[in-house]
Design a protein around this motif. Structure first.
Motif, short mmCIF file in Angstrom:
data_model
loop_
_atom_site.label_atom_id
_atom_site.label_comp_id
_atom_site.label_asym_id
_atom_site.label_seq_id
_atom_site.Cartn_x
_atom_site.Cartn_y
_atom_site.Cartn_z
N ASN A 173 0.82 -1.20 0.00
CA ASN A 173 0.00 0.00 0.00
C ASN A 173 0.86 1.25 0.00
O ASN A 173 1.85 1.34 0.73
CB ASN A 173 -0.92 0.02 1.22
CG ASN A 173 -2.07 -0.95 1.09
OD1 ASN A 173 -2.43 -1.37 0.00
ND2 ASN A 173 -2.65 -1.33 2.22
N ILE A 174 0.43 2.22 -0.81
CA ILE A 174 1.04 3.54 -0.84
C ILE A 174 0.02 4.50 -0.23
O ILE A 174 -1.15 4.50 -0.62
CB ILE A 174 1.34 3.98 -2.29
CG1 ILE A 174 2.22 2.95 -3.00
CG2 ILE A 174 1.97 5.37 -2.31
CD1 ILE A 174 2.19 3.08 -4.51
N VAL A 175 0.46 5.30 0.72
CA VAL A 175 -0.36 6.37 1.28
C VAL A 175 0.29 7.68 0.88
O VAL A 175 1.51 7.84 1.00
CB VAL A 175 -0.49 6.26 2.81
CG1 VAL A 175 -1.23 7.46 3.38
CG2 VAL A 175 -1.21 4.96 3.19
N ILE A 176 -0.52 8.60 0.36
CA ILE A 176 -0.01 9.88 -0.12
C ILE A 176 -0.61 11.00 0.72
O ILE A 176 -1.82 11.03 0.97
CB ILE A 176 -0.36 10.09 -1.61
CG1 ILE A 176 0.21 8.93 -2.45
CG2 ILE A 176 0.19 11.43 -2.11
CD1 ILE A 176 -0.13 9.00 -3.94
N LEU A 177 0.24 11.93 1.15
CA LEU A 177 -0.19 13.09 1.92
C LEU A 177 -0.14 14.33 1.03
O LEU A 177 0.87 14.58 0.37
CB LEU A 177 0.72 13.32 3.14
CG LEU A 177 0.87 12.16 4.13
CD1 LEU A 177 1.70 12.61 5.33
CD2 LEU A 177 -0.47 11.63 4.58
N VAL A 211 -2.17 2.62 -4.73
CA VAL A 211 -2.38 3.79 -3.89
C VAL A 211 -3.61 3.49 -3.05
O VAL A 211 -4.72 3.39 -3.56
CB VAL A 211 -2.56 5.07 -4.72
CG1 VAL A 211 -2.86 6.26 -3.81
CG2 VAL A 211 -1.33 5.34 -5.58
N ALA A 212 -3.40 3.30 -1.76
CA ALA A 212 -4.48 2.87 -0.87
C ALA A 212 -5.25 4.03 -0.26
O ALA A 212 -6.44 3.91 0.02
CB ALA A 212 -3.91 2.00 0.25
N ALA A 213 -4.57 5.16 -0.04
CA ALA A 213 -5.23 6.28 0.63
C ALA A 213 -4.52 7.59 0.31
O ALA A 213 -3.31 7.61 0.08
CB ALA A 213 -5.26 6.07 2.14
N VAL A 214 -5.31 8.66 0.33
CA VAL A 214 -4.79 10.02 0.20
C VAL A 214 -5.32 10.79 1.41
O VAL A 214 -6.52 10.86 1.64
CB VAL A 214 -5.25 10.68 -1.12
CG1 VAL A 214 -4.83 12.14 -1.16
CG2 VAL A 214 -4.67 9.92 -2.32
N LEU A 215 -4.40 11.36 2.17
CA LEU A 215 -4.75 12.09 3.38
C LEU A 215 -4.31 13.54 3.24
O LEU A 215 -3.31 13.85 2.59
CB LEU A 215 -4.08 11.47 4.60
CG LEU A 215 -4.19 9.96 4.78
CD1 LEU A 215 -3.46 9.50 6.02
CD2 LEU A 215 -5.64 9.53 4.83
N ASP A 243 -1.40 4.50 9.52
CA ASP A 243 -1.12 3.09 9.82
C ASP A 243 -2.34 2.19 9.66
O ASP A 243 -2.20 0.98 9.50
CB ASP A 243 -0.52 2.95 11.22
CG ASP A 243 0.94 3.40 11.27
OD1 ASP A 243 1.51 3.72 10.20
OD2 ASP A 243 1.51 3.44 12.37
N ARG A 244 -3.54 2.78 9.63
CA ARG A 244 -4.75 2.00 9.32
C ARG A 244 -4.64 1.35 7.94
O ARG A 244 -5.26 0.33 7.66
CB ARG A 244 -6.00 2.88 9.35
CG ARG A 244 -6.41 3.34 10.73
CD ARG A 244 -7.70 4.18 10.70
NE ARG A 244 -8.76 3.56 9.91
CZ ARG A 244 -9.33 4.12 8.84
NH1 ARG A 244 -8.94 5.31 8.41
NH2 ARG A 244 -10.28 3.50 8.20
N HIS A 245 -3.81 1.95 7.07
CA HIS A 245 -3.66 1.49 5.69
C HIS A 245 -2.40 0.65 5.49
O HIS A 245 -2.10 0.28 4.36
CB HIS A 245 -3.67 2.68 4.73
CG HIS A 245 -4.92 3.51 4.86
ND1 HIS A 245 -6.12 3.13 4.29
CD2 HIS A 245 -5.16 4.66 5.52
CE1 HIS A 245 -7.04 4.04 4.58
NE2 HIS A 245 -6.49 4.98 5.32
N ALA A 246 -1.67 0.36 6.56
CA ALA A 246 -0.46 -0.48 6.51
C ALA A 246 0.44 -0.12 5.32
O ALA A 246 0.67 -0.93 4.44
CB ALA A 246 -0.86 -1.96 6.47
N PRO A 247 0.97 1.10 5.30
CA PRO A 247 1.71 1.52 4.12
C PRO A 247 3.09 0.88 3.99
O PRO A 247 3.84 0.79 4.96
CB PRO A 247 1.86 3.03 4.33
CG PRO A 247 1.88 3.20 5.81
CD PRO A 247 0.92 2.15 6.33
#
Length: 195
Positions: A3-7, A35-39, A81-85
């Motif tokens: 998983n990739i998390v992008i800020l 890409v799992a999440a964008v915050l 961390d909910r998205h285990a990046p």
């Protein structure tokens, strides 16, 4: 799946370039990555709309709602961390992160900076390059460390500084290069995680 998390904090154009590259390059099949999440720290960040339209989970944590930078970063860590990046990617995220945050993601935290680091860390990079008489400017993808804009360089792109450049015209040309090198650097990092 890696998983990739992008800020992001704004338009998210580098985030969008990464999302498009992941789709066009079939990262799910080739790299076992998505890409799992964008915050964002801003509810009005336009990049959130793009992420939602592309079926990517989004969340907003307003930094102004927290008593300290450390409290904000702790809440941000919990959300990320909910998205285990496997990778955490900063794409125009306009917050300086605490050393504890950076340590938590050491070795898997990337940023892009609109200068040829180590030249011109921080803000106003394009005007500073013009004022210094630079003939070339560019962008740098780097590992994030506790020292602002000083991590290991992973990729760079160079553009000429033209005689009639303004900070805005130079920024536009640099941004087109950012959209090319950032997705490539992310893909290379994902490949190295597989080794």
């Amino acid at each position: 799946m890696k998983n990739i998390v992008i800020l992001i904090s704004g338009s998210g154009s580098n985030m969008a370039a990464i999302v498009r590259a992941a789709e066009q390059g079939r990262w799910a099949d080739r790299l076992n990555a998505r890409v799992a999440a964008v915050l964002s720290n801003r509810s009005d960040a336009q990049g959130l709309v793009f992420a939602q339209e592309n079926g990517i989970a989004t969340a907003v944590l307003n930094h102004k709602s927290f008593a300290s930078r450390e409290d904000f970063d702790a809440a941000l860590i919990a959300e990320i961390d909910r998205h285990a990046p496997a990778l955490l990617v900063l794409a125009g995220f306009m917050r300086i992160l605490t050393p504890g945050f950076v340590a938590h993601y050491a070795g898997r935290l990337l940023n892009i900076h609109p200068s040829l680091l180590p030249a011109f860390p921080g803000l106003n990079t394009h005007q500073r390059a013009i004022d210094a008489g630079c003939r070339f400017a560019g962008a740098t993808v780097h590992q994030v460390t506790a020292e602002l804009d000083h991590g290991a360089i992973l990729a760079q792109a160079v553009v000429p500084v033209l005689a009639d450049d303004t900070a805005e015209t130079l920024a536009e040309r640099v941004l087109t290069q950012e959209h090319l090198i950032y997705p490539r650097a992310v893909a290379e990092c994902l490949q190295s995680l597989s080794l």
